[in-house]
Scaffold this active site. Structure first.
Site, PDB file in Angstrom:
ATOM      1  N   ASP A 339      11.379  -8.219  59.338  1.00  0.00           N
ATOM      2  CA  ASP A 339      11.935  -6.871  59.361  1.00  0.00           C
ATOM      3  C   ASP A 339      12.801  -6.741  58.107  1.00  0.00           C
ATOM      4  OD1 ASP A 339      12.904  -4.348  60.365  1.00  0.00           O
ATOM      5  OD2 ASP A 339      14.762  -5.414  60.844  1.00  0.00           O
ATOM      6  N   THR A 341      15.577  -4.165  57.227  1.00  0.00           N
ATOM      7  CA  THR A 341      16.988  -3.824  57.352  1.00  0.00           C
ATOM      8  C   THR A 341      17.720  -4.810  58.256  1.00  0.00           C
ATOM      9  OG1 THR A 341      16.403  -1.502  57.077  1.00  0.00           O
ATOM     10  CG2 THR A 341      18.607  -1.995  57.907  1.00  0.00           C
ATOM     11  N   THR A 489       8.638  -2.520  57.787  1.00  0.00           N
ATOM     12  CA  THR A 489       9.815  -1.664  57.790  1.00  0.00           C
ATOM     13  C   THR A 489       9.442  -0.214  58.068  1.00  0.00           C
ATOM     14  OG1 THR A 489      11.688  -0.880  56.451  1.00  0.00           O
ATOM     15  CG2 THR A 489       9.640  -1.340  55.278  1.00  0.00           C
ATOM     16  N   GLY A 490      10.372   0.499  58.640  1.00  0.00           N
ATOM     17  CA  GLY A 490      10.185   1.932  58.844  1.00  0.00           C
ATOM     18  C   GLY A 490      10.663   2.735  57.655  1.00  0.00           C
ATOM     19  N   LYS A 517       5.128  -1.389  65.461  1.00  0.00           N
ATOM     20  CA  LYS A 517       5.290  -2.723  64.882  1.00  0.00           C
ATOM     21  C   LYS A 517       4.442  -3.771  65.591  1.00  0.00           C
ATOM     22  CE  LYS A 517       9.824  -2.199  62.706  1.00  0.00           C
ATOM     23  NZ  LYS A 517      11.195  -2.730  62.584  1.00  0.00           N
ATOM     24  N   ASP A 536      15.760  -8.376  64.348  1.00  0.00           N
ATOM     25  CA  ASP A 536      17.106  -8.433  64.925  1.00  0.00           C
ATOM     26  C   ASP A 536      17.102  -8.537  66.439  1.00  0.00           C
ATOM     27  OD1 ASP A 536      16.426  -5.910  65.772  1.00  0.00           O
ATOM     28  OD2 ASP A 536      17.764  -4.847  64.425  1.00  0.00           O
ATOM     29  N   ASP A 540      13.047  -4.649  67.241  1.00  0.00           N
ATOM     30  CA  ASP A 540      11.836  -5.402  66.961  1.00  0.00           C
ATOM     31  C   ASP A 540      11.311  -6.155  68.183  1.00  0.00           C
ATOM     32  OD1 ASP A 540      11.970  -4.769  64.128  1.00  0.00           O
ATOM     33  OD2 ASP A 540      13.671  -6.141  64.070  1.00  0.00           O
TER      34      ASP A 540
END
Length: 656
Positions: A339, A341, A489-490, A517, A536, A540
């Protein structure tokens, strides 16, 4: 168990001395047959041998019964049968049956088996000692603050959420909480693996078991008992050590087959020597030796000891294993999906570029911007001020600061009218700031703000989610390990492209919504790749579950993340290659132990059966067979302990 086997060994060894002294065979060997013989010496030998058999052999006899009850014959079955056959046969000979007595072989066999178990239990205890060290991290009492400011010493069990406790310099923090006032440094190396003390201040969370530094601090209790971080870590370690994995199941099946082989081979050896015309006592001794030397004890310990060591080792370093099977799969990973961020990046705005448009220095542009932004709480303003502070750039207090709604802020800095504005403001005012570096920053998806001095555009500042400095090192290590690195990632494609290029990622997937995802992970797995997802543990979660190995990073004190197989306490991407390295090292140790635990039987069993006796005269006694069996068990135990002393861990954890 350690104390029990030690006590039984020493007492049995003392009882064995009269057995050796009354043995006719040993008396002949040392030339003292006449000197040591006396009327009734065989009965004296029988009495002491009986004491050794019933006292020293008791753990093996009870173990035999338990294994037969469970219909899972194993090491105890073999040892129990061997000493019982040898003892009963010798006792019958003492009371009239023609043949030879080998009480001394029975007694020494029991002694050596007890010694082997004693040493083995010490190794097992060493493997579990890290868990005990975690338990001992908590103090016995806490200084609870009364309403009048005085303190009272109370046991930890008396604390409850909301209590205020005083932690003096050098003391262990009694339970999880938050600092209410004052500043200090906290050493939490044994909890999270962080090598350096961490500075803490009002409102910061602290963990029970961490060591307070130089200042006394009041701490408001937030968690007690089983809710605390340390309690959850201990529970995770215990559950992981108890988890049965595929490798352990294979070892258990192999141990069962080895037991069957031992019984069949031992019986076959007895029959073969009798058919060859040898005496019953000779054939019986060969059978006992085969059964002893084939004991699958080392095989039964090969996996559990390594598991215990690796799990405790990882827990001390902030790498918490929740699922042993998934941890085993980590050694064979082909790709890791991160991921962005909060994992590869810090999740906060930071300055990446300072671009001068009129010849001023970058420091001067950042000084003017920081002065204006110091009066704002906006994330962009915070990033600019932080950048100036990190670069040791001093900025003056601004005057007449005012917001430009939706466009930025303006004010006076050292008598000069300064504004920090968005691209939209430049369009409105028909101002231009065309520069190659500005265009490049915009193409990378960065946020660009402009600095104006007296209505003239003097510079531009580009901001983005700051890439963690450790991320590049982690991805370089993964590449060296032959593992592909990907990012999910978004965020917008330009931003994702910039991060991917900066870090040298193999692939990236941008603008992926949280509910998409897991599907993306399935798509990657469909290529035939074994995939890990690193996130995190919250947004996710579906992807973590879908991956072959789910790794939650940056979990902090919230270790009970049900969607992850492995929890990395620190927000450090370098822990990802560390856990893979540990999985590979653990697997190598297991393979080494399994080979050693089974491989020596290929040589030992024929020797025990007397295959070389006619050609070379080589013959193993039951006691010597026990020495070989015990030695293999101890070697397996010591080899497991070496996992914690490997240089790979020092290399992987350097600087973490």
């Amino acid at each position: 168990m350690v104390d029990d086997f030690r006590r039984r060994f020493w007492i049995s060894l003392a009882l064995t001395l009269p057995v050796l002294a009354t043995s006719e065979m040993l008396q002949h060997l040392v030339g003292l047959r006449g000197a040591l013989a006396f009327p009734g010496d065989r009965y004296v030998g029988f009495a002491f041998a009986s004491a050794v058999y019933f006292y020293g052999g008791w753990p093996f006899l009870t173990g035999l019964v338990e294994e037969l009850k469970k219909k899972l014959p194993g090491m105890m079955t073999l040892v129990g049968l061997a000493i019982t056959v040898a003892y009963v046969y010798s006792a019958v000979v003492v009371f009239g049956l023609p043949g030879s007595v080998f009480f001394w072989e029975t007694a020494t066999l029991i002694d050596i088996m007890l010694l082997g178990h004693w040493l083995e239990m010490r190794s097992v205890l060493g493997a579990s000692r890290a868990l005990e060290e975690l338990v001992r991290l908590l103090p016995v009492e806490a200084h609870r603050l009364r309403s009048d400011g005085s303190t009272e010493d109370v046991p930890l069990t008396a604390l409850k959420a909301g209590d205020l406790v005083l932690v003096k310099p050098g003391e262990k923090i009694p339970t999880d909480g938050t600092i209410t006032e004052g500043r200090t440094t906290v050493n939490q190396a044994l909890l999270t693996g962080e090598s350096q003390p961490v500075e803490k201040g009002p409102g910061d969370a602290v963990l029970g078991g961490a060591v307070n530094g130089e200042s006394a601090i009041p701490v408001r209790v937030t968690r007690t008992g089983a809710e605390t971080y340390l309690a959850q870590v201990i529970d995770l370690v215990r559950r992981a050590q108890e988890t049965r994995s595929r490798t352990q199941d294979l070892a258990n099946r192999a141990a069962l087959w080895l037991t069957i082989i031992a019984i069949v081979t031992g019986t076959g050896t007895l029959v073969a020597w009798l058919l060859a015309g040898r005496e019953l006592d000779f054939a019986l001794e060969r059978m006992v030796t085969v059964m002893v030397i084939t004991c699958p004890h080392a095989l039964g310990l090969a996996v559990p000891l390594v598991v215990a060591v690796s799990t405790a080792l990882s827990a001390r370093s902030g790498l918490l294993i929740r699922d042993r099977a998934a941890f085993e799969r980590a050694r064979a990973l082909d790709a890791i999906v991160f991921d962005k961020t909060g994992t590869l990046t810090e999740g906060r705005f930071g300055v990446t570029d300072v671009i001068s448009l009129d010849g001023r220095s970058e420091g001067d542009i950042l000084r003017l911007a920081a002065a204006i932004e110091s009066r704002s709480e906006h994330p962009i303003a915070t990033g600019v001020v932080r950048a100036a502070t990190e670069r040791a750039i001093k900025y003056p207090a601004p005057q007449d600061v005012a917001a430009i709604p939706g466009r930025g802020a303006r004010g006076i800095v050292d008598g000069t009218r300064v504004a920090v504005v968005s691209p939209g403001y430049l369009k409105e005012q028909r101002l231009t700031a065309d520069h190659a570096l500005v265009r490049q920053a915009a193409q990378q998806g960065k946020t660009v703000v402009y600095v104006l001095a007296e209505t003239k555009v003097v510079g531009a500042i580009a901001l983005a989610d700051i890439i963690r400095p450790e991320a590049k090192e982690a991805l370089t290590r993964l590449k060296e390990m032959g593992i592909r690195s990907m990012m999910l990632t978004g965020d917008a494609t330009p931003v994702a492209r910039w991060v991917a290029e900066e870090l040298g990622l193999d692939e990236y997937f941008a603008e992926v919504l949280p509910d998409q995802k897991a599907a993306k992970i399935r798509e990657i797995k469909s290529r035939g790749l074994t995939v890990a997802m690193v996130g995190d543990g919250v947004n996710d979660a579906p992807a973590l579950v879908e991956a072959d190995v789910g790794i939650a990073i940056g979990a902090g004190t919230d270790v009970a993340i049900e969607s992850a197989d492995v929890v990395l306490v620190r927000s450090d991407p370098r822990d990802v290659p560390a856990i893979i390295d540990l999985a590979r090292a653990t697997y190598r140790k297991i393979v080494q132990n399994l080979w050693w635990a089974t491989g020596y039987n290929a040589v030992a069993i024929p020797l025990a059966a007397g295959a070389l006796y006619r050609a070379t005269g080589i013959l193993l006694s039951p006691a010597l067979g026990a020495v070989f069996m015990s030695a293999s068990t101890v070697i397996v135990a010591l080899n497991a302990q070496l996992l914690g002393r490997r240089t790979w861990w020092a290399r992987t954890s350097a600087g973490l």
